[in-house]
Design a protein around this motif. Sequence first.
Motif, PDB file in Angstrom:
ATOM      1  N   ASN A  29       0.831  -1.321  -0.034  1.00 63.97           N
ATOM      2  CA  ASN A  29       0.002  -0.002  -0.073  1.00 63.97           C
ATOM      3  C   ASN A  29       0.803   1.295   0.149  1.00 63.97           C
ATOM      4  O   ASN A  29       0.285   2.357   0.196  1.00 63.97           O
ATOM      5  N   GLU A  30       2.147   1.168  -0.057  1.00 65.83           N
ATOM      6  CA  GLU A  30       3.013   2.526  -0.162  1.00 65.83           C
ATOM      7  C   GLU A  30       2.663   3.624  -0.906  1.00 65.83           C
ATOM      8  O   GLU A  30       2.566   4.465  -0.415  1.00 65.83           O
ATOM      9  N   GLU A  31       2.119   3.278  -2.245  1.00 62.92           N
ATOM     10  CA  GLU A  31       2.006   4.442  -3.211  1.00 62.92           C
ATOM     11  C   GLU A  31       0.624   5.001  -2.718  1.00 62.92           C
ATOM     12  O   GLU A  31       0.874   6.144  -2.839  1.00 62.92           O
ATOM     13  N   VAL A  32      -0.313   4.558  -2.382  1.00 69.27           N
ATOM     14  CA  VAL A  32      -1.524   5.328  -2.118  1.00 69.27           C
ATOM     15  C   VAL A  32      -1.382   5.856  -0.705  1.00 69.27           C
ATOM     16  O   VAL A  32      -1.978   6.975  -0.450  1.00 69.27           O
ATOM     17  N   ILE A  33      -0.680   5.100   0.219  1.00 67.17           N
ATOM     18  CA  ILE A  33      -0.443   5.923   1.534  1.00 67.17           C
ATOM     19  C   ILE A  33       0.343   7.060   1.477  1.00 67.17           C
ATOM     20  O   ILE A  33       0.021   8.274   1.851  1.00 67.17           O
ATOM     21  N   GLU A  34       1.647   7.080   0.605  1.00 70.68           N
ATOM     22  CA  GLU A  34       2.350   8.254   0.343  1.00 70.68           C
ATOM     23  C   GLU A  34       1.701   9.375  -0.315  1.00 70.68           C
ATOM     24  O   GLU A  34       1.455  10.346   0.086  1.00 70.68           O
ATOM     25  N   LYS A  35       0.745   9.009  -1.429  1.00 71.94           N
ATOM     26  CA  LYS A  35       0.089  10.090  -2.163  1.00 71.94           C
ATOM     27  C   LYS A  35      -0.989  10.612  -1.402  1.00 71.94           C
ATOM     28  O   LYS A  35      -1.170  12.053  -1.354  1.00 71.94           O
ATOM     29  N   THR A  36      -1.748   9.918  -0.598  1.00 72.44           N
ATOM     30  CA  THR A  36      -2.898  10.394   0.214  1.00 72.44           C
ATOM     31  C   THR A  36      -2.265  11.474   1.355  1.00 72.44           C
ATOM     32  O   THR A  36      -2.884  12.512   1.543  1.00 72.44           O
ATOM     33  N   LEU A  37      -1.327  10.948   1.998  1.00 70.69           N
ATOM     34  CA  LEU A  37      -0.526  12.041   3.046  1.00 70.69           C
ATOM     35  C   LEU A  37       0.079  13.039   2.589  1.00 70.69           C
ATOM     36  O   LEU A  37      -0.178  14.084   3.131  1.00 70.69           O
ATOM     37  N   ARG A  38       0.504  12.993   1.432  1.00 71.97           N
ATOM     38  CA  ARG A  38       1.056  14.086   0.699  1.00 71.97           C
ATOM     39  C   ARG A  38       0.138  15.285   0.291  1.00 71.97           C
ATOM     40  O   ARG A  38       0.763  16.483   0.497  1.00 71.97           O
ATOM     41  N   ASN A  39      -1.039  14.959   0.031  1.00 73.88           N
ATOM     42  CA  ASN A  39      -2.186  15.791  -0.346  1.00 73.88           C
ATOM     43  C   ASN A  39      -2.774  16.509   0.696  1.00 73.88           C
ATOM     44  O   ASN A  39      -3.858  17.303   0.491  1.00 73.88           O
ATOM     45  N   ILE A  40      -2.558  16.240   2.088  1.00 73.13           N
ATOM     46  CA  ILE A  40      -3.247  16.906   3.116  1.00 73.13           C
ATOM     47  C   ILE A  40      -2.702  18.229   3.210  1.00 73.13           C
ATOM     48  O   ILE A  40      -1.267  18.387   3.345  1.00 73.13           O
ATOM     49  N   PRO A  41      -3.289  19.315   3.237  1.00 75.93           N
ATOM     50  CA  PRO A  41      -2.884  20.862   3.547  1.00 75.93           C
ATOM     51  C   PRO A  41      -2.131  20.722   4.894  1.00 75.93           C
ATOM     52  O   PRO A  41      -2.804  20.358   5.927  1.00 75.93           O
ATOM     53  N   GLY A  42      -1.095  21.313   5.089  1.00 71.03           N
ATOM     54  CA  GLY A  42      -0.359  21.504   6.143  1.00 71.03           C
ATOM     55  C   GLY A  42       0.893  20.547   6.278  1.00 71.03           C
ATOM     56  O   GLY A  42       1.527  20.661   7.160  1.00 71.03           O
ATOM     57  N   VAL A  43       0.694  19.688   5.535  1.00 69.19           N
ATOM     58  CA  VAL A  43       1.968  18.460   5.488  1.00 69.19           C
ATOM     59  C   VAL A  43       3.069  18.944   4.682  1.00 69.19           C
ATOM     60  O   VAL A  43       2.558  19.074   3.578  1.00 69.19           O
ATOM     61  N   ALA A  44       4.038  19.017   5.116  1.00 68.00           N
ATOM     62  CA  ALA A  44       5.464  19.513   4.236  1.00 68.00           C
ATOM     63  C   ALA A  44       6.056  18.373   3.645  1.00 68.00           C
ATOM     64  O   ALA A  44       6.797  18.615   2.495  1.00 68.00           O
ATOM     65  N   ASP A  45       6.316  17.129   4.185  1.00 63.68           N
ATOM     66  CA  ASP A  45       6.963  16.185   3.568  1.00 63.68           C
ATOM     67  C   ASP A  45       6.559  14.800   4.264  1.00 63.68           C
ATOM     68  O   ASP A  45       6.053  14.754   5.223  1.00 63.68           O
ATOM     69  N   ILE A  46       6.747  13.969   3.420  1.00 64.74           N
ATOM     70  CA  ILE A  46       6.540  12.408   3.810  1.00 64.74           C
ATOM     71  C   ILE A  46       8.136  11.685   3.748  1.00 64.74           C
ATOM     72  O   ILE A  46       8.446  11.721   2.672  1.00 64.74           O
ATOM     73  N   ARG A  47       8.294  11.007   4.852  1.00 61.54           N
ATOM     74  CA  ARG A  47       9.636  10.165   4.767  1.00 61.54           C
ATOM     75  C   ARG A  47       9.353   8.847   4.977  1.00 61.54           C
ATOM     76  O   ARG A  47       8.873   8.535   6.247  1.00 61.54           O
ATOM     77  N   LEU A  48       9.562   7.956   4.051  1.00 64.95           N
ATOM     78  CA  LEU A  48       9.343   6.523   4.264  1.00 64.95           C
ATOM     79  C   LEU A  48      10.475   5.765   4.820  1.00 64.95           C
ATOM     80  O   LEU A  48      11.625   5.921   4.355  1.00 64.95           O
ATOM     81  N   SER A  49      10.019   4.818   5.637  1.00 60.58           N
ATOM     82  CA  SER A  49      11.215   3.934   6.259  1.00 60.58           C
ATOM     83  C   SER A  49      10.982   2.471   6.460  1.00 60.58           C
ATOM     84  O   SER A  49       9.842   2.198   6.530  1.00 60.58           O
ATOM     85  N   ARG A  50      12.040   1.846   6.528  1.00 57.91           N
ATOM     86  CA  ARG A  50      11.779   0.539   6.653  1.00 57.91           C
ATOM     87  C   ARG A  50      12.406  -0.266   7.810  1.00 57.91           C
ATOM     88  O   ARG A  50      13.184   0.667   8.588  1.00 57.91           O
ATOM     89  N   PRO A  51      12.230  -1.432   8.362  1.00 54.64           N
ATOM     90  CA  PRO A  51      12.724  -1.976   9.635  1.00 54.64           C
ATOM     91  C   PRO A  51      14.336  -1.907   9.295  1.00 54.64           C
ATOM     92  O   PRO A  51      14.884  -2.022   8.426  1.00 54.64           O
ATOM     93  N   GLY A  52      15.051  -1.469  10.227  1.00 55.69           N
ATOM     94  CA  GLY A  52      16.624  -1.399  10.484  1.00 55.69           C
ATOM     95  C   GLY A  52      17.338  -2.035  11.248  1.00 55.69           C
ATOM     96  O   GLY A  52      16.817  -2.746  12.006  1.00 55.69           O
ATOM     97  N   GLN A  53      18.613  -1.984  11.168  1.00 58.75           N
ATOM     98  CA  GLN A  53      19.418  -3.035  11.769  1.00 58.75           C
ATOM     99  C   GLN A  53      19.744  -2.500  13.128  1.00 58.75           C
ATOM    100  O   GLN A  53      19.784  -0.970  13.188  1.00 58.75           O
ATOM    101  N   GLY A  54      20.427  -3.034  13.972  1.00 58.01           N
ATOM    102  CA  GLY A  54      20.995  -2.644  15.260  1.00 58.01           C
ATOM    103  C   GLY A  54      22.214  -2.091  15.100  1.00 58.01           C
ATOM    104  O   GLY A  54      22.580  -1.655  13.827  1.00 58.01           O
ATOM    105  N   VAL A  55      23.020  -1.722  16.368  1.00 55.88           N
ATOM    106  CA  VAL A  55      24.226  -1.130  16.100  1.00 55.88           C
ATOM    107  C   VAL A  55      25.303  -1.888  15.493  1.00 55.88           C
ATOM    108  O   VAL A  55      25.429  -3.160  15.441  1.00 55.88           O
ATOM    109  N   THR A  56      26.081  -1.160  14.491  1.00 46.86           N
ATOM    110  CA  THR A  56      27.249  -1.941  13.945  1.00 46.86           C
ATOM    111  C   THR A  56      28.415  -1.197  14.100  1.00 46.86           C
ATOM    112  O   THR A  56      28.613   0.212  14.389  1.00 46.86           O
ATOM    113  N   TYR A  57      29.701  -1.795  14.129  1.00 44.57           N
ATOM    114  CA  TYR A  57      30.891  -1.005  14.257  1.00 44.57           C
ATOM    115  C   TYR A  57      31.532  -0.933  12.722  1.00 44.57           C
ATOM    116  O   TYR A  57      31.482  -1.892  12.026  1.00 44.57           O
ATOM    117  N   LEU A  58      32.074   0.312  12.319  1.00 43.93           N
ATOM    118  CA  LEU A  58      32.758   0.450  11.126  1.00 43.93           C
ATOM    119  C   LEU A  58      34.094   0.424  11.416  1.00 43.93           C
ATOM    120  O   LEU A  58      34.840   0.519  12.381  1.00 43.93           O
TER     121      LEU A  58
END
Length: 324
Positions: A295-324
Motif C-alpha cells: 500500500n506504499e503508493e496510495v499511503i504516500e500520495k494520500t498523506l502528501r495531499n493533506i494541507p499543512g503537510v510539508a514532507d513524507i519520509r518513508l522507512s523500513r525496519p532497520g538494523q541494530g548497532v554496527t561497528y565500522l
Amino acid sequence: MKATAKAHTNIALIKYWGKRNESIILPTNSSLSLTLDGFYTTTSVHFSEEYTQDKFILNERVVEGEQYRRVSEFLDLIRQQAGKSLYAKVDSTNEVPTAAGFASSASGFAALAAAGTKAIGQNMSDRELSALTRQGSGSACRSIYGGFAEWEMGAEEDGSDSYAVPIAPAEHWDLRVAAVVLSSTAKKVSSRAGMKRTVETSPFYQGWLNSIPTDMSQIKEGIKERDFQKVGEVAEANCLKMHATTLGANPPFTYWHDTTMTVMQTVRDLREKGIPAYFTIDAGPNVKVLYLPENEEVIEKTLRNIPGVADIRLSRPGQGVTYL
Ligand code: 2P0
C-alpha cells in the motif's frame, strides 16, 4: 583507542512515558519499538592522553552548552565503568534530519555508547550496552537492536535489570513507517519535561500504567504472527492513551496541532476505504503512519495531499548497532 559505530533511530509502538528515577533513567513502564533504516547516527570516539577536555563535534560543528554537557556526562559513565580517566573527542554525523520529526537522541546515544565503550577497550554484551545507553536517553536503549525491541522496565533500584531485549529482527517483517512532517512543528514542552509533569500531576497516569501489560502482550503476539491489524490497533490505542495523560496534567498540555488531527482522521478514512494503516505520535505534532509495502503508493500520495503537510519520509525496519 578509537572506534566508530552506527546506530538507527526507533519508533515506539508501546510508548515510554515516565521515569521512576530521573538520574539513571529508570522508566515507570516497559516499552516496545521498531528500529528504522532511514535515520541514523555515525559516531567516532577517540580517547587520548593528549586531550585536556572532552570535545563534541556534530555534523562538522563544535557543540557547546547543554548538548555538550550531556555527551560529556555520558563519557564519564564510560570512563567510570572502564576505570580510566582519559578525555575524548567525539565526532558525530547525524542522518536524522530534525525536519523528519524524529528525535536524534535515540540513534545518537546508541552510537556514542557503542563507539565509546569499544574505544576504551570494553567488550560489552548487548544487554550491558543497552543498560548503559539508557542512561544517556531512555529510548536510545532500544536502538542497540534491529527490528523490534522491548525495553524491560526492570525492578532493581540500581537499574541493572532495565535494558532492551530483541523481540524480532528486521528481516522478520517488512512493516513500514511513513513519517508525516508538518509545516509548523514548534514544540513548547520537551519530552523530558512533559513526561515529568504528567507523572507528577495527571490523574490519568495510573490508568495509562494499568493498561501497559495487556498492550505489551497483545503487540508481542501480533508481531510474532505478523498480524498487521492487531499490531496497528494496539499501537494506535497506546499512543492515544499516552497523549490523553497530557490533557490531565497540571498545567494541561498537548503535542497535537490541528494538522496532527487531520492526519489522524485521514488514516482512519483510509481504513474505512479498506486500506490498512494506523498512526502513532511521539512527544511532538508529527504523525508516523504504519503500513504494509503493497500500500506504499496510495499511503504516500494520500498523506502528501493533506494541507499543512510539508514532507513524507518513508522507512523500513532497520538494523541494530554496527561497528565500522
Ligand atoms: C518513546 N518518547 O518511547 C517515547 C514516546 C516520546 C514519546 O522516549 O528523558 O528522549 O532522554 O529518557 O527518550 C522521548 O524521550 O527521554 C521518548 P529521556 P527520550 O520513544
